[in-house]
Motif scaffolding. Structure first.
Motif, PDB file in Angstrom:
ATOM      1  N   VAL A   7       0.854  -1.192   0.000  1.00 31.34           N
ATOM      2  CA  VAL A   7       0.000   0.000   0.000  1.00 31.34           C
ATOM      3  C   VAL A   7       0.889   1.240   0.000  1.00 31.34           C
ATOM      4  N   ALA A   8       0.545   2.190  -0.855  1.00 29.11           N
ATOM      5  CA  ALA A   8       1.226   3.480  -0.839  1.00 29.11           C
ATOM      6  C   ALA A   8       0.205   4.562  -0.511  1.00 29.11           C
ATOM      7  N   VAL A   9       0.632   5.512   0.266  1.00 33.78           N
ATOM      8  CA  VAL A   9      -0.245   6.613   0.644  1.00 33.78           C
ATOM      9  C   VAL A   9       0.307   7.903   0.053  1.00 33.78           C
ATOM     10  N   GLY A  10      -0.455   8.485  -0.836  1.00 33.76           N
ATOM     11  CA  GLY A  10      -0.113   9.780  -1.396  1.00 33.76           C
ATOM     12  C   GLY A  10      -1.068  10.834  -0.878  1.00 33.76           C
ATOM     13  N   SER A  11      -0.946  12.027  -1.421  1.00 32.01           N
ATOM     14  CA  SER A  11      -1.793  13.122  -0.959  1.00 32.01           C
ATOM     15  C   SER A  11      -2.308  13.935  -2.130  1.00 32.01           C
TER      16      SER A  11
END
Lengths: 155, 185
Positions: B33-37
């Motif tokens: 999982v990658a969390v961007g904004s």
């Protein structure tokens, strides 16, 4: 003896399917920049440096699913602002080199599961979006979290 | 043990070796999982204030009176917002002024050079010149390229009233409305 021969073949076959773990990294935020109250603004997925970008690595040729968890609003202290993602706001490219302006899979729906294969140079995923500020939208810096989950399908 | 029993034993022994390999070499069920904004900066809300009316003062029956847009009695609208941002400006102008009881009205007109847009935010019609923005422009079609200055932007408006020879005495008024909005530029 037939049984032994069969087991050895299976072992050989499984060794050939050993896959490296896939990884996904956020390499660019979806950056809207300055927003004027009452003036909606869209960022297209091909906009380098503005569109969100995720980089996926893993076994070449392996199929993966891409699942976004997308926010409905951006937030600042005491206010929010609607954020929309259309059914064509995503693009994926697993060619080498990857090209954001001409991706191998374009106009994908980020609101559903996307299935694609990892290329020899991995895979890039781009995401655009649109904000709709109100006429008296509170000024300030707004943020929201975009989550991308990548998983092998086994194919 | 019969012949078939020996074959089964030969099959099962390698199978015990193969099974752990299978579990180790096929981690396909894993995920990452990658969390961007998403980020955005909403700029200051645009606002406009009518800070001074278009004041004709006393007018005589049958004698038209004009106020130039660089006269101290010109109307002044003051606009504030994000410096350097483009804004659409739209004036709604009356066709007549009226007594408060509605018993009489007086024609008012606006010429094609009756407005000025001052991007210095000076709020001083008399000090307006062409270097400060748009001078003597059309109030019915204010400049599309108008921007908000660092100290704000002002709109100055002149006009002309045409009282009739039998114009009823009294205080006449009419609404002048300036609508402003960011245009995203």
């Amino acid at each position: 003896m037939m049984g032994i021969a069969y087991a050895v073949l299976v072992l050989s076959s499984l060794s050939g399917y050993a896959v490296s773990a896939q990884t996904v990294t956020s390499t660019n935020d979806l950056a809207f920049g300055n927003i004027f109250p009452g003036v909606p603004k869209a960022i297209v997925k091909s906009s380098v440096g503005d569109a969100a970008e995720f980089t996926v690595t893993g076994t070449t040729g392996a199929e993966v699913t891409l699942d976004f968890t997308l926010p409905a609003y951006m937030y600042t202290t005491g206010a929010n602002m609607p954020l929309f993602f259309s059914s064509s706001d995503c693009a994926v490219d697993s060619t080498n080199p990857q090209d954001q302006s001409n991706p191998s899979a374009n106009n994908l729906n980020p609101n559903g599961t996307i299935t694609y294969r990892i290329g020899s140079n991995g895979m890039s995923v781009w995401l655009g979006g649109r904000v709709v500020p109100g006429l008296v939208q509170k000024s300030g810096s707004y943020t929201a979290t975009i989550r991308l989950t990548v998983a092998y399908t086994g194919f | 043990m019969c012949e078939s029993g020996r074959i089964l034993k030969l099959v099962w022994k390698p199978a015990l070796v193969v099974l752990p390999v299978l579990l180790w070499a096929y981690p396909a069920a894993g995920q990452d999982v990658a969390v961007g904004s998403a980020t955005a900066t909403v700029v200051t809300t645009i606002s406009v204030t009518a800070s001074s009316p278009l004041a004709f003062g006393d007018v005589m029956q049958g004698v038209p009176a004009s106020i130039a847009n660089n006269n101290a009695s010109a109307a002044i609208f003051e606009i504030t917002g994000q410096a350097g941002s483009g804004a659409d400006l739209y004036l709604q102008l009356p066709e007549y002024l009226a007594l408060s009881d509605g018993s009489d009205r007086m024609t008012i007109t606006f010429g094609s050079t009756d407005a000025s847009v001052d991007t210095t935010g000076a709020a001083d019609p008399a000090a307006m010149n062409a270097g400060k923005g748009w001078q003597n422009t059309n109030p019915y079609n204010l400049p599309a390229a108008a921007v908000i200055g660092a100290a704000g932007t002002d709109v100055y408006l002149g006009g002309k009233v045409i009282p009739s020879p039998s114009q009823k005495a009294g205080n006449y008024s009419g609404d002048i409305i300036l609508t402003v909005a960011y245009n995203g530029s």
